[in-house]
Design an enzyme around this catalytic site. Sequence first.
Site: not given
Length: 182
Positions: A137-139
Amino acid sequence: MTARTVYTTIDSPLGELLLVGEESPTAKGGTALASLSLPGQKGAAVVRDGWRRDPAAFEEIGRQLGAYFEGRLTHFEIEYVDGGTEFQRRVWQALEEIPYGATATYGQIAQQVGTSATGVRAVGTAIGRNPLLVVRPCHRVIGADGTLRGYAGGLERKQRLLGLEGVREGVLEGVLEGVPTP
């Protein structure tokens, strides 16, 4: 024996996803994920000669992605293909520790991986090289001022993913003019 590279595409609310993986006897569903790319993504994977299209190899991963997009899954149980530098792997591990529905700043990630404030740019670069958008989850990483910053799949998709996870609009308010919050 060398692992065989397999791929498929699946529909999603973000557009058609390209999934690339390697056959793995230890992975749930038999495939370890090497890449998940979004349409138009900066640095997206491209299908190569010798790769085998195999939609069945991604049934379990596709099931988990579907449940995530429907709001029924908050944590993926997917085996990944090892990749990246030692520093990138530390940063990517820190991404995995950001809980569903929460955010962290680039500075917090830098601190977590033991780099100085000047290392924030290196952290941003490592995050930008994450080959597993959505599932790693780099978002969930935002600017120190609460604004959305860089996302290889586009800021609109980053905002959509955060909205799906219930990140409060106050964090995202006014961040992207003209882009409705989901």
